[in-house]
Design a protein around this motif. Sequence first.
Motif, PDB file in Angstrom:
ATOM      1  N   TYR A  33     -31.558  40.622 -13.224  1.00 34.77           N
ATOM      2  CA  TYR A  33     -31.227  39.677 -12.061  1.00 34.77           C
ATOM      3  C   TYR A  33     -31.237  38.284 -12.666  1.00 34.77           C
ATOM      4  O   TYR A  33     -32.394  37.987 -13.144  1.00 34.77           O
ATOM      5  CB  TYR A  33     -31.862  39.985 -10.813  1.00 34.77           C
ATOM      6  N   ALA A  35     -30.820  34.334 -11.799  1.00 34.97           N
ATOM      7  CA  ALA A  35     -30.419  33.185 -11.228  1.00 34.97           C
ATOM      8  C   ALA A  35     -29.954  31.935 -11.740  1.00 34.97           C
ATOM      9  O   ALA A  35     -29.574  31.003 -11.023  1.00 34.97           O
ATOM     10  CB  ALA A  35     -31.838  32.732 -10.340  1.00 34.97           C
ATOM     11  N   ASP A  61     -26.760  35.477  -8.950  1.00 28.70           N
ATOM     12  CA  ASP A  61     -27.069  34.878  -7.512  1.00 28.70           C
ATOM     13  C   ASP A  61     -25.894  34.254  -7.097  1.00 28.70           C
ATOM     14  O   ASP A  61     -25.069  33.521  -8.043  1.00 28.70           O
ATOM     15  CB  ASP A  61     -28.240  34.134  -7.310  1.00 28.70           C
ATOM     16  N   LYS A  66     -28.807  30.417  -3.688  1.00 23.12           N
ATOM     17  CA  LYS A  66     -29.361  30.516  -5.169  1.00 23.12           C
ATOM     18  C   LYS A  66     -30.779  30.820  -5.259  1.00 23.12           C
ATOM     19  O   LYS A  66     -31.598  30.250  -4.498  1.00 23.12           O
ATOM     20  CB  LYS A  66     -29.249  28.979  -5.425  1.00 23.12           C
ATOM     21  N   LEU A  70     -31.584  36.702  -4.794  1.00 22.08           N
ATOM     22  CA  LEU A  70     -32.096  37.679  -5.864  1.00 22.08           C
ATOM     23  C   LEU A  70     -33.544  38.008  -5.501  1.00 22.08           C
ATOM     24  O   LEU A  70     -34.152  39.267  -5.592  1.00 22.08           O
ATOM     25  CB  LEU A  70     -31.990  37.161  -7.385  1.00 22.08           C
TER      26      LEU A  70
END
Length: 340
Positions: A33, A35, A61, A66, A70
Amino acid sequence: MKPATFLTVGAVVLGALVAAAFLWPKQAGVTVYCAVDDVHAIPILDAFEAETGIHVHREFDTEATKTVGLVQRLREERAAPRADVFWNNEILHTIRLANEGLLAPYDSPSAQDIPEQFRDPDLRWTGFGARARILIVNTELVAEGERPGSMDDLLDPEWRGRAAFVRPLTGTTLTHAAVLYTVLGDERARTWLRGLHENECLFPSGNGPLAKSVALGQAAFGFTDTDDYEKVLAEGRPVTRVYPDQGESGIGTLLIPNTVAIIKDGPRPDLARKLVDFLLSKKVEEMLAHGDSAQIPVRADVKRPANVVGPPDFAVMQVNWRDVVDNFDSRLKELEALWR
């Protein structure tokens, strides 16, 4: 078997084999994940795949949510994590996830020379490649001798309605505002934040829009991140940067690192460790420094271009992150009351 039937079966088998060839690497890979903006992260994740042969399934994201999007997904998936690694573009929410028990400790061999201030004492996260919170200044609107040097210049009546600060409800600006409560003390931080309204500061929606507004002369100066400054500078705009609050009387410039962590009970911990080792390598900090985002290596000996200035070339704000996180919820409510 009839020829037509044989051909049909053969086509089905071939199709299954082709599908398996495409699907198998994804099933065997590691899920991150991320960002960080995909334009900056993809070349690094591609380099990891090329070096290791391990496929990286990437979840990015959206700009509107933002980081926070996530973070919330990781909380929702706590009982059955889908991700193996969380690569965050800031530090505040990573520490919050660690304190909530969602991150697993890992002492990466790649992190042994990373300064202590960028490593969790409990090894649940590590910082690398940072951005600084700087003042971007329009050189056509602000003469060299009049350029701001401190956060307090945003409250100067001379700049009423001409200075800018992003609404501090998400991203690095939220981190910045939350940090000020800890560094300045609650009352002084509240006074400064209210002063932004009283001095009719402009409140763009994000650091990119703020940098653009200064570049276009819609604001004289304001706080943004170094990567957003680099974008408008590359366009040939009349801007310069100031590392604020230097000197003995200043609090220093806030440095916000990327952070990487392994998700507790993630599906592929062995592959997660390999990805974390790669992301914390000097090679990746060098890639980030030489990329368009011009991120600041936290190691002093990492090669960087001349435009990437880092400590000890400016004084870094010293932050008690534990206090920032412990008091985050109450301070966020205050910020929401001021900006909503």
